[in-house]
Design a protein around this motif. Structure first.
Motif, short mmCIF file in Angstrom:
data_model
loop_
_atom_site.label_atom_id
_atom_site.label_comp_id
_atom_site.label_asym_id
_atom_site.label_seq_id
_atom_site.Cartn_x
_atom_site.Cartn_y
_atom_site.Cartn_z
N PHE A 18 20.55 72.16 51.94
CA PHE A 18 19.15 72.54 51.76
C PHE A 18 18.32 71.27 51.72
O PHE A 18 18.78 70.21 51.31
N THR A 19 17.09 71.37 52.16
CA THR A 19 16.19 70.22 52.16
C THR A 19 15.61 70.03 50.76
O THR A 19 15.58 70.97 49.95
N PRO A 20 15.15 68.81 50.44
CA PRO A 20 14.58 68.55 49.11
C PRO A 20 13.44 69.52 48.79
O PRO A 20 12.55 69.75 49.62
N GLY A 21 13.50 70.11 47.62
CA GLY A 21 12.45 71.01 47.18
C GLY A 21 12.65 72.46 47.60
O GLY A 21 11.90 73.34 47.16
N ALA A 22 13.68 72.73 48.41
CA ALA A 22 13.87 74.10 48.91
C ALA A 22 14.22 75.07 47.79
O ALA A 22 13.67 76.17 47.71
N THR B 4 2.80 68.60 56.62
CA THR B 4 3.15 69.54 55.54
C THR B 4 4.67 69.68 55.45
O THR B 4 5.41 69.31 56.36
N GLN B 5 5.12 70.25 54.33
CA GLN B 5 6.55 70.37 54.08
C GLN B 5 7.03 71.79 54.34
O GLN B 5 6.42 72.76 53.91
N ALA B 6 8.12 71.90 55.08
CA ALA B 6 8.82 73.17 55.26
C ALA B 6 10.26 72.97 54.82
O ALA B 6 10.71 71.83 54.61
N HIS B 7 11.00 74.05 54.69
CA HIS B 7 12.33 73.96 54.09
C HIS B 7 13.41 74.56 54.98
O HIS B 7 13.15 75.40 55.84
N ALA B 8 14.63 74.12 54.72
CA ALA B 8 15.80 74.63 55.45
C ALA B 8 16.90 74.94 54.44
O ALA B 8 17.12 74.17 53.51
N ILE B 9 17.57 76.06 54.64
CA ILE B 9 18.75 76.40 53.84
C ILE B 9 19.81 76.94 54.78
O ILE B 9 19.54 77.83 55.58
#
Length: 424
Positions: free
Chosen positions: A16-20, A210-215
């Motif tokens: 997972f990416t940071p903050g996800a 902006t920040q997006a996430h990956a899991i």
């Protein structure tokens, strides 16, 4: 329900990416998972990703299923050793229609704040000119960055075309487009998709800041350590009941190794942590009763097909593998009968060739079981007709022996079968 906590105890989080985790713990998030329409049905390998979306929606989030109408025409190189044949637009469109129907079994597409949606990336990719794509998208990810991804590195030696090399950038653009137009902030997938998904988060960061996430979740493997694919040991594990019957689907889970059952119960069922713990304890106390396999087969079959399909498969198993008191083989439909005995040797004869003939004369048609009449006589105590034990070599055949008006199931011992089809 907390989405991250649910995935954690089910062991469905790998990277997972940071903050996800923090972003997804609160709910009210939009996220998506992509499906490659390379076949007319989703399969068990896709089911693990679908279950992530199910838990995501149940936790108060909005799931999107992206079906790759555009990228499916190109083909994802991830996990592939060679370039696959390109599909036609007509093939992809047909596969898309089948996916929509199958996904509706798992996700809630009804009205509401968190209703699921299906999107097709052909709708936005097809309208972009090649020059605009290179100018506005391609310049944001360097060749070195794209080459560092495992999906590319693992194919360099065998060769990767520019077509497949571009797949990573197209998938990244999907994420950017959905982030911008639908407010989607997270993408899910299997661990083999980590490189493609993080390319999307990087593209979003570079274009919008902006920040997006990956899991991603660990790949769900079979007992032999290989990936669940569209075929397992010759047995196809499609979600479409016309391609893998509910009975075959049920039997697959019923025969899973003990070592894999706990993981499969967590991934492929909606049972709670307490329920799964109880099933595991029950199994350990009486392994021969196979509580884990029976529970897994029941829950997975009901989830993918229906409760009625599970009950039909369960009853068919009792009839086929039990004694004569377990039920009448005639209660099984012709389609289920042929599905159960798919691959069993068959022979067509005329009804006149068996009508009024005894078991010795008829059994020799099953020459792979009984090469001669003397072989039939020697094995008379081990012969079954339509699951009924034969005790006398004078047993005579008539219309009453025909299943669905034309089939006779011969059996030698417990596992050797042969089907005679008596044409009129």
């Amino acid at each position: 329900m907390n989405f991250i906590e649910e995935l954690s105890w089910r062991e469905m989080i790998q990277d997972f990416t940071p903050g996800a985790k923090e972003a997804l713990s609160k709910g009210g998030v939009s996220g998506y998972c992509g499906f490659d329409p390379s076949a007319s049905s989703l399969q068990v390998g896709n089911l693990a990703a679908i279950m992530m979306m199910v838990h995501f929606q149940r936790a108060g989030n909005k799931p999107f299923a992206l079906i790759g109408g555009a990228t499916g025409i190109i083909g994802d190189p991830s996990g592939k050793s060679s370039e696959r044949n390109l599909l036609s637009f007509e093939e992809v469109e047909y596969n898309l229609s089948r996916f929509r129907e199958q996904l509706s079994k798992f996700l809630d597409f009804s009205q509401g704040q968190f209703k699921a949606e299906i999107v097709n990336n052909y709708e936005w990719i097809s309208s972009i000119s090649f020059l605009d794509f290179l100018r506005n998208v391609g310049k944001h990810l360097t060749v070195g960055y794209m080459m560092s991804k495992d999906s590319v590195k693992n194919r360099l030696e065998s060769g990767i075309s520019y077509t497949e090399f571009s797949y990573q950038l197209l998938q990244a653009y999907d994420f950017y487009h959905l982030h911008k137009t639908k407010g989607i902030s997270v993408q899910f997938g299997g661990s083999d998709q980590w490189g493609n998904i993080t390319s999307g988060t990087e593209l979003i960061r570079r274009i919008d800041g902006t920040q997006a996430h990956a899991i991603t979740q660990p790949l769900v493997l079979r007992g032999d350590g290989t990936k669940f694919g569209k075929s397992a040991d010759g047995q196809k594990l499609w979600l479409d009941p016309k391609m893998t019957s509910p009975y075959q689907f049920y039997q697959f889970w019923l025969n899973v190794e003990d070592s894999m059952c706990e993981r499969y119960l967590k991934v492929f069922t909606l049972l709670s942590q307490e329920e799964i713990t109880a099933v595991i304890a029950e199994h350990k106390n009486a392994p021969n009763e196979r509580a884990m396999q029976k529970t897994l087969a029941k829950e997975a079959t009901i989830l993918v097909h229906s409760k009625q399909d599970f009950e039909t498969a369960q009853n068919a198993s009792k009839i086929l593998f039990g004694d004569a008191s377990s039920g009448d083989l005639r209660t099984i439909s012709a389609d289920l009968f042929l599905s159960v005995f798919e691959g069993v040797r068959q022979k067509k004869v005329s009804f006149d060739e068996i009508n009024g003939k005894n078991i010795v004369d008829v059994a020799v048609f099953a020459d792979s079981l009984f090469p001669s009449k003397s072989e039939v006589r020697r094995n008379i105590s081990a012969i079954w007709v339509n699951k009924n034990k034969i005790t006398d070599e004078k047993y005579t055949f008539s219309e009453n022996d025909l299943l669905h008006g034309k089939y006779i199931l011969l059996q030698k011992g417990k596992k050797n079968y042969f089907i005679i089809e008596a044409a009129r």
